[in-house]
Enzyme design. Structure first.
Site, short mmCIF file in Angstrom:
data_model
loop_
_atom_site.label_atom_id
_atom_site.label_comp_id
_atom_site.label_asym_id
_atom_site.label_seq_id
_atom_site.Cartn_x
_atom_site.Cartn_y
_atom_site.Cartn_z
N LYS A 19 1.18 4.34 -2.89
CA LYS A 19 0.96 5.76 -2.61
C LYS A 19 2.21 6.59 -2.88
O LYS A 19 2.13 7.72 -3.37
CB LYS A 19 0.49 5.93 -1.16
CG LYS A 19 -0.95 5.53 -0.93
CD LYS A 19 -1.90 6.40 -1.75
CE LYS A 19 -3.32 6.36 -1.27
NZ LYS A 19 -4.21 7.24 -2.06
N TYR B 259 0.84 -1.20 0.00
CA TYR B 259 0.00 0.00 0.00
C TYR B 259 0.87 1.25 0.00
O TYR B 259 0.68 2.17 -0.80
CB TYR B 259 -0.93 0.00 1.22
CG TYR B 259 -1.68 1.30 1.38
CD1 TYR B 259 -2.80 1.56 0.60
CD2 TYR B 259 -1.27 2.27 2.29
CE1 TYR B 259 -3.50 2.76 0.73
CE2 TYR B 259 -1.95 3.47 2.43
CZ TYR B 259 -3.06 3.71 1.65
OH TYR B 259 -3.74 4.90 1.77
#
Length: 280
Positions: free
Chosen positions: A153, A149
């Site tokens: 990002k 994750y």
């Protein structure tokens, strides 16, 4: 045709960051195009003055084209602000990752914002508008179980940093909102969190699941407070990075200490690229 300044926001389901941003922009007199995969989940925005709800699954090219067409029809082909907020949270030790799941994660969190920027760029350029990307402090910290994750990002942030330079000759500003802990429904994704049976981390599965579900004892900023702070910066046309949410400032101080201002870095980065010749 609307004469107000316009903003399109992705990921506006109830009680999330996108919904809060839409409410603040609406309260400040903007015409808001609020989008989500399922418009029925934007019930708190439904019926508000100067809010147009659009169906937009950010990984579907047909939805993207339809959204561009709808906005163009309403505005005469301009868009003042594009805010890429839609994304998917994810927890899993990297050794246990299903690579197809990781590919889907990057499709949503990294490729979709690029596709949307490409699609809305003509409208933003016509308006000399602004693109805003909601990123995460997890891209600056090696948080266990959030590696993929955080990578998705941080990848978006690198692309946005580059777009800041590439879009500048056309009068379009770019801002990344490096987001800390904010109170949303994001943690409800993980009520049935489970590790694969063969996981080396199976003995601590309950601890990992609790962290995924937001039971980490970390205070979280109220979403409306976060949205108000972000909109303040957007309307000031702040570029570069704005850090917002609980723990954002402490992460900024501990991971980005430098004596060189971003403007100087940007100026050096464009030397010899030809970008300085565009927009003259």
């Amino acid at each position: 045709m609307t004469s107000r300044e316009t903003v399109l926001i992705t990921g506006c389901s109830n009680d999330g960051i996108g919904s809060a941003l839409a409410l603040v922009f609406q309260q400040r007199g903007f015409h808001v195009f609020a989008t989500a995969r399922d418009p029925s989940k934007m019930s708190k925005l439904n019926g508000l003055p100067n809010v147009t709800l659009l169906t937009l699954d950010v990984v579907k090219s047909t939805d993207i084209k339809a959204a561009v067409s709808a906005v163009s029809k309403e505005t005469g082909g301009t868009l003042n602000y594009f805010i890429s907020n839609a994304g998917h949270n994810h927890f899993m030790p990297i050794l246990d990752e299903n690579l197809d799941t990781v590919r889907d994660l990057f499709e949503i969190n990294f490729l979709a914002p690029i596709a949307l920027t490409q699609a809305f760029a003509p409208l933003l350029i016509k308006a000399k508008g602004m693109a805003v990307y909601v990123t995460s402090i997890s891209g600056y910290l090696n948080i266990p179980y959030m590696g993929t994750y955080g990578a998705s990002k941080k990848s978006l942030e690198i692309a946005a940093d580059t777009m800041r330079l590439e879009l500048a000759p056309f009068g379009v500003d770019v801002l990344e909102v490096v987001t800390g802990a904010v109170k949303t429904l994001g943690q409800t994704y993980f009520e049935d969190f489970a590790l694969p049976p063969q996981s080396l981390y199976k003995s601590i599965e309950d601890i990992i699941a609790a962290r995924a579900q937001g039971k980490d004892g970390m205070p979280r900023m109220e979403s409306m407070e976060y949205a108000s702070k972000v909109v303040d910066e957007v309307v000031k046309r702040t570029t570069g990075r704005f850090w917002c949410g609980n723990n954002a400032d402490s992460v900024k101080m501990s991971t980005t200490a430098t004596a060189v201002p971003q403007s100087a870095m940007d100026a050096g980065a464009v030397i010899g690229t030809g970008l300085e010749k565009l927009g003259k």
